[in-house]
Design an enzyme around this catalytic site. Structure first.
Site, PDB file in Angstrom:
ATOM      1  N   SER A 121      -2.629  -7.309  -0.435  1.00  0.00           N
ATOM      2  CA  SER A 121      -2.735  -7.812  -1.813  1.00  0.00           C
ATOM      3  C   SER A 121      -1.433  -7.669  -2.583  1.00  0.00           C
ATOM      4  CB  SER A 121      -3.851  -7.076  -2.553  1.00  0.00           C
ATOM      5  OG  SER A 121      -5.096  -7.266  -1.923  1.00  0.00           O
ATOM      6  N   HIS A 173      -0.914  -4.168  -7.423  1.00  0.00           N
ATOM      7  CA  HIS A 173      -0.942  -5.620  -7.617  1.00  0.00           C
ATOM      8  C   HIS A 173       0.117  -6.049  -8.631  1.00  0.00           C
ATOM      9  CE1 HIS A 173      -5.403  -6.034  -6.176  1.00  0.00           C
ATOM     10  NE2 HIS A 173      -4.562  -5.657  -5.234  1.00  0.00           N
TER      11      HIS A 173
END
Length: 224
Positions: A121, A173
Protein backbone atom coordinates in the site's frame (compact mmCIF):
# COMPACT_ATOMS: atom_id res chain seq x y z
CA UNK A 1 8.17 -5.42 -33.62
CA UNK A 2 8.75 -7.55 -30.51
CA UNK A 3 10.56 -4.69 -28.77
CA UNK A 4 7.69 -2.24 -29.41
CA UNK A 5 5.17 -4.81 -28.19
CA UNK A 6 7.02 -5.27 -24.90
CA UNK A 7 7.39 -1.52 -24.46
CA UNK A 8 3.60 -1.12 -24.52
CA UNK A 9 2.88 -3.91 -22.03
CA UNK A 10 3.04 -3.32 -18.24
CA UNK A 11 5.77 -5.92 -17.80
CA UNK A 12 7.06 -4.39 -14.56
CA UNK A 13 3.55 -4.49 -13.10
CA UNK A 14 3.28 -8.18 -14.04
CA UNK A 15 6.72 -8.78 -12.52
CA UNK A 16 5.81 -7.06 -9.24
CA UNK A 17 2.53 -8.94 -8.92
CA UNK A 18 4.36 -12.20 -9.64
CA UNK A 19 6.88 -11.58 -6.85
CA UNK A 20 4.09 -10.78 -4.37
CA UNK A 21 2.13 -13.90 -5.24
CA UNK A 22 5.24 -16.09 -4.93
CA UNK A 23 6.07 -14.46 -1.59
CA UNK A 24 2.51 -15.13 -0.40
CA UNK A 25 2.65 -18.81 -1.39
CA UNK A 26 5.96 -19.40 0.39
CA UNK A 27 4.71 -17.64 3.51
CA UNK A 28 1.49 -19.64 3.50
CA UNK A 29 3.42 -22.93 3.51
CA UNK A 30 5.84 -21.56 6.13
CA UNK A 31 3.07 -21.06 8.67
CA UNK A 32 0.67 -18.44 7.37
CA UNK A 33 0.81 -14.80 6.32
CA UNK A 34 -0.93 -13.68 9.52
CA UNK A 35 1.68 -15.28 11.74
CA UNK A 36 3.96 -12.61 13.23
CA UNK A 37 6.95 -14.95 13.36
CA UNK A 38 6.53 -15.80 9.67
CA UNK A 39 6.08 -12.13 8.76
CA UNK A 40 9.27 -11.17 10.57
CA UNK A 41 11.16 -14.13 9.10
CA UNK A 42 10.20 -13.13 5.55
CA UNK A 43 11.14 -9.46 5.99
CA UNK A 44 8.18 -7.53 7.40
CA UNK A 45 8.89 -4.12 8.88
CA UNK A 46 9.90 -4.57 12.51
CA UNK A 47 11.54 -1.60 14.14
CA UNK A 48 13.91 -3.38 16.57
CA UNK A 49 15.51 -5.31 13.68
CA UNK A 50 15.75 -2.22 11.46
CA UNK A 51 17.49 -0.43 14.33
CA UNK A 52 19.79 -3.45 14.61
CA UNK A 53 20.95 -2.84 11.05
CA UNK A 54 18.49 -4.77 8.87
CA UNK A 55 17.84 -1.79 6.57
CA UNK A 56 16.50 -4.08 3.86
CA UNK A 57 13.31 -4.33 5.95
CA UNK A 58 12.39 -0.94 4.53
CA UNK A 59 12.06 -2.62 1.11
CA UNK A 60 10.91 -6.22 1.66
CA UNK A 61 7.59 -5.29 3.36
CA UNK A 62 6.44 -3.92 0.00
CA UNK A 63 6.15 -7.48 -1.32
CA UNK A 64 4.49 -9.04 1.75
CA UNK A 65 0.75 -9.21 2.42
CA UNK A 66 -1.20 -10.23 5.50
CA UNK A 67 -4.05 -12.48 4.41
CA UNK A 68 -5.44 -13.20 0.94
CA UNK A 69 -7.89 -10.27 1.04
CA UNK A 70 -5.00 -7.86 1.58
CA UNK A 71 -3.14 -9.43 -1.34
CA UNK A 72 -6.08 -9.49 -3.76
CA UNK A 73 -7.16 -5.89 -3.08
CA UNK A 74 -3.66 -4.52 -3.53
CA UNK A 75 -3.06 -6.60 -6.67
CA UNK A 76 -6.24 -5.27 -8.30
CA UNK A 77 -5.31 -1.65 -7.57
CA UNK A 78 -1.70 -2.24 -8.60
CA UNK A 79 -2.73 -3.78 -11.91
CA UNK A 80 -5.00 -0.92 -12.99
CA UNK A 81 -3.09 2.01 -11.50
CA UNK A 82 0.35 0.53 -12.13
CA UNK A 83 -0.42 -0.07 -15.81
CA UNK A 84 -1.29 3.62 -16.26
CA UNK A 85 1.82 4.85 -14.45
CA UNK A 86 4.11 2.40 -16.25
CA UNK A 87 2.76 3.45 -19.65
CA UNK A 88 3.26 7.17 -18.99
CA UNK A 89 6.54 7.11 -17.06
CA UNK A 90 8.22 4.15 -18.72
CA UNK A 91 9.26 0.81 -17.21
CA UNK A 92 12.31 1.86 -15.21
CA UNK A 93 10.97 5.19 -13.93
CA UNK A 94 7.83 3.36 -12.82
CA UNK A 95 9.84 0.70 -10.96
CA UNK A 96 11.91 3.39 -9.27
CA UNK A 97 8.76 5.30 -8.25
CA UNK A 98 7.23 2.12 -6.85
CA UNK A 99 10.30 1.20 -4.78
CA UNK A 100 11.16 4.69 -3.52
CA UNK A 101 7.54 5.36 -2.53
CA UNK A 102 7.44 2.12 -0.59
CA UNK A 103 10.70 2.92 1.20
CA UNK A 104 9.53 6.43 2.15
CA UNK A 105 6.18 5.05 3.36
CA UNK A 106 7.94 2.42 5.47
CA UNK A 107 10.29 5.09 6.85
CA UNK A 108 7.26 7.09 8.00
CA UNK A 109 5.97 3.98 9.73
CA UNK A 110 9.43 3.28 11.18
CA UNK A 111 9.64 6.82 12.53
CA UNK A 112 6.18 7.18 14.03
CA UNK A 113 4.76 3.69 14.65
CA UNK A 114 5.66 0.39 16.26
CA UNK A 115 4.74 -3.22 15.62
CA UNK A 116 4.98 -5.57 12.66
CA UNK A 117 3.73 -4.18 9.34
CA UNK A 118 3.78 -5.14 5.68
CA UNK A 119 2.02 -4.50 2.39
CA UNK A 120 2.44 -2.76 -0.96
CA UNK A 121 0.00 0.00 0.00
CA UNK A 122 2.87 2.41 0.68
CA UNK A 123 4.07 1.95 -2.90
CA UNK A 124 0.55 2.05 -4.32
CA UNK A 125 -0.08 5.39 -2.63
CA UNK A 126 3.18 6.53 -4.20
CA UNK A 127 1.70 5.62 -7.57
CA UNK A 128 -1.30 7.80 -6.73
CA UNK A 129 1.21 10.57 -6.11
CA UNK A 130 2.75 9.90 -9.52
CA UNK A 131 -0.73 10.04 -11.03
CA UNK A 132 -1.26 13.46 -9.43
CA UNK A 133 1.88 14.68 -11.20
CA UNK A 134 0.51 13.25 -14.47
CA UNK A 135 -2.77 15.06 -13.92
CA UNK A 136 -1.04 18.41 -13.48
CA UNK A 137 1.12 17.97 -16.57
CA UNK A 138 -1.04 16.13 -19.11
CA UNK A 139 -3.95 18.55 -19.40
CA UNK A 140 -4.79 17.35 -22.92
CA UNK A 141 -5.02 13.68 -21.95
CA UNK A 142 -8.74 13.13 -21.38
CA UNK A 143 -8.21 9.62 -19.96
CA UNK A 144 -5.87 10.92 -17.23
CA UNK A 145 -8.10 13.89 -16.49
CA UNK A 146 -11.33 11.84 -16.34
CA UNK A 147 -9.88 9.32 -13.88
CA UNK A 148 -8.37 11.96 -11.57
CA UNK A 149 -11.58 12.61 -9.60
CA UNK A 150 -12.19 8.90 -9.10
CA UNK A 151 -8.69 8.36 -7.75
CA UNK A 152 -8.94 11.44 -5.52
CA UNK A 153 -12.18 10.12 -3.99
CA UNK A 154 -10.53 6.72 -3.49
CA UNK A 155 -7.59 8.32 -1.65
CA UNK A 156 -9.84 10.43 0.60
CA UNK A 157 -12.10 7.47 1.46
CA UNK A 158 -9.04 5.32 2.12
CA UNK A 159 -7.62 7.81 4.59
CA UNK A 160 -11.02 8.09 6.31
CA UNK A 161 -11.26 4.30 6.68
CA UNK A 162 -7.66 4.20 7.91
CA UNK A 163 -8.68 6.35 10.89
CA UNK A 164 -11.09 3.66 12.11
CA UNK A 165 -8.96 0.57 11.40
CA UNK A 166 -6.03 0.43 13.85
CA UNK A 167 -4.22 -2.32 11.93
CA UNK A 168 -3.76 -0.08 8.87
CA UNK A 169 -0.85 2.38 8.79
CA UNK A 170 -2.32 5.73 7.78
CA UNK A 171 1.07 7.37 8.31
CA UNK A 172 2.68 4.81 5.98
CA UNK A 173 0.11 5.56 3.28
CA UNK A 174 0.69 9.29 3.66
CA UNK A 175 4.44 8.76 3.48
CA UNK A 176 4.10 6.71 0.30
CA UNK A 177 1.98 9.45 -1.28
CA UNK A 178 4.56 12.12 -0.42
CA UNK A 179 7.43 9.96 -1.62
CA UNK A 180 5.62 9.22 -4.88
CA UNK A 181 5.04 12.89 -5.63
CA UNK A 182 8.64 13.87 -4.91
CA UNK A 183 10.31 11.08 -6.88
CA UNK A 184 7.92 11.60 -9.82
CA UNK A 185 8.86 15.28 -9.98
CA UNK A 186 12.53 14.31 -9.96
CA UNK A 187 12.28 11.62 -12.65
CA UNK A 188 9.80 13.30 -14.99
CA UNK A 189 7.29 11.79 -17.40
CA UNK A 190 8.37 9.75 -20.40
CA UNK A 191 8.50 11.83 -23.60
CA UNK A 192 7.46 14.98 -21.74
CA UNK A 193 9.49 18.09 -21.01
CA UNK A 194 11.07 17.74 -17.58
CA UNK A 195 11.36 20.44 -14.93
CA UNK A 196 14.33 22.76 -15.07
CA UNK A 197 17.53 21.65 -13.37
CA UNK A 198 17.04 23.84 -10.29
CA UNK A 199 13.59 22.38 -9.62
CA UNK A 200 14.83 18.82 -10.05
CA UNK A 201 17.70 19.46 -7.62
CA UNK A 202 15.27 21.04 -5.14
CA UNK A 203 12.87 18.07 -5.16
CA UNK A 204 15.74 15.57 -5.06
CA UNK A 205 17.22 17.30 -2.03
CA UNK A 206 13.80 17.45 -0.38
CA UNK A 207 13.40 13.70 -0.88
CA UNK A 208 16.86 12.97 0.55
CA UNK A 209 16.22 15.19 3.57
CA UNK A 210 12.86 13.51 4.23
CA UNK A 211 14.51 10.07 4.11
CA UNK A 212 17.38 11.08 6.40
CA UNK A 213 15.17 12.84 8.96
CA UNK A 214 12.68 9.94 9.13
CA UNK A 215 15.47 7.40 9.55
CA UNK A 216 17.03 9.49 12.33
CA UNK A 217 13.67 9.83 14.14
CA UNK A 218 13.02 6.09 13.89
CA UNK A 219 16.55 5.15 14.88
CA UNK A 220 16.54 7.23 18.03
CA UNK A 221 12.80 6.95 18.76
CA UNK A 222 12.36 10.68 18.98
CA UNK A 223 8.61 10.18 18.68
CA UNK A 224 8.42 8.55 22.11
Amino acid sequence: MMKNSLAKKPIITYFLIGIMVIYFIFMTFAGGTSNNNVLIEFGAEYNPLIKAGQIWRLITPIFIHIGYQHLILNMIVLYFLGSIIEKNYGHFRYLFIFLVSGIVGNLFSFAFENGVSAGSSTSIFGLFGAYFVLYLNLKNNTFIQNNAKTFLIFIILNFIFDLFIPSISIIGHLGGLIGGILISLVLGIKGFKTLNKKCIIFYANALIIVIMVLYYIGLYHLHK
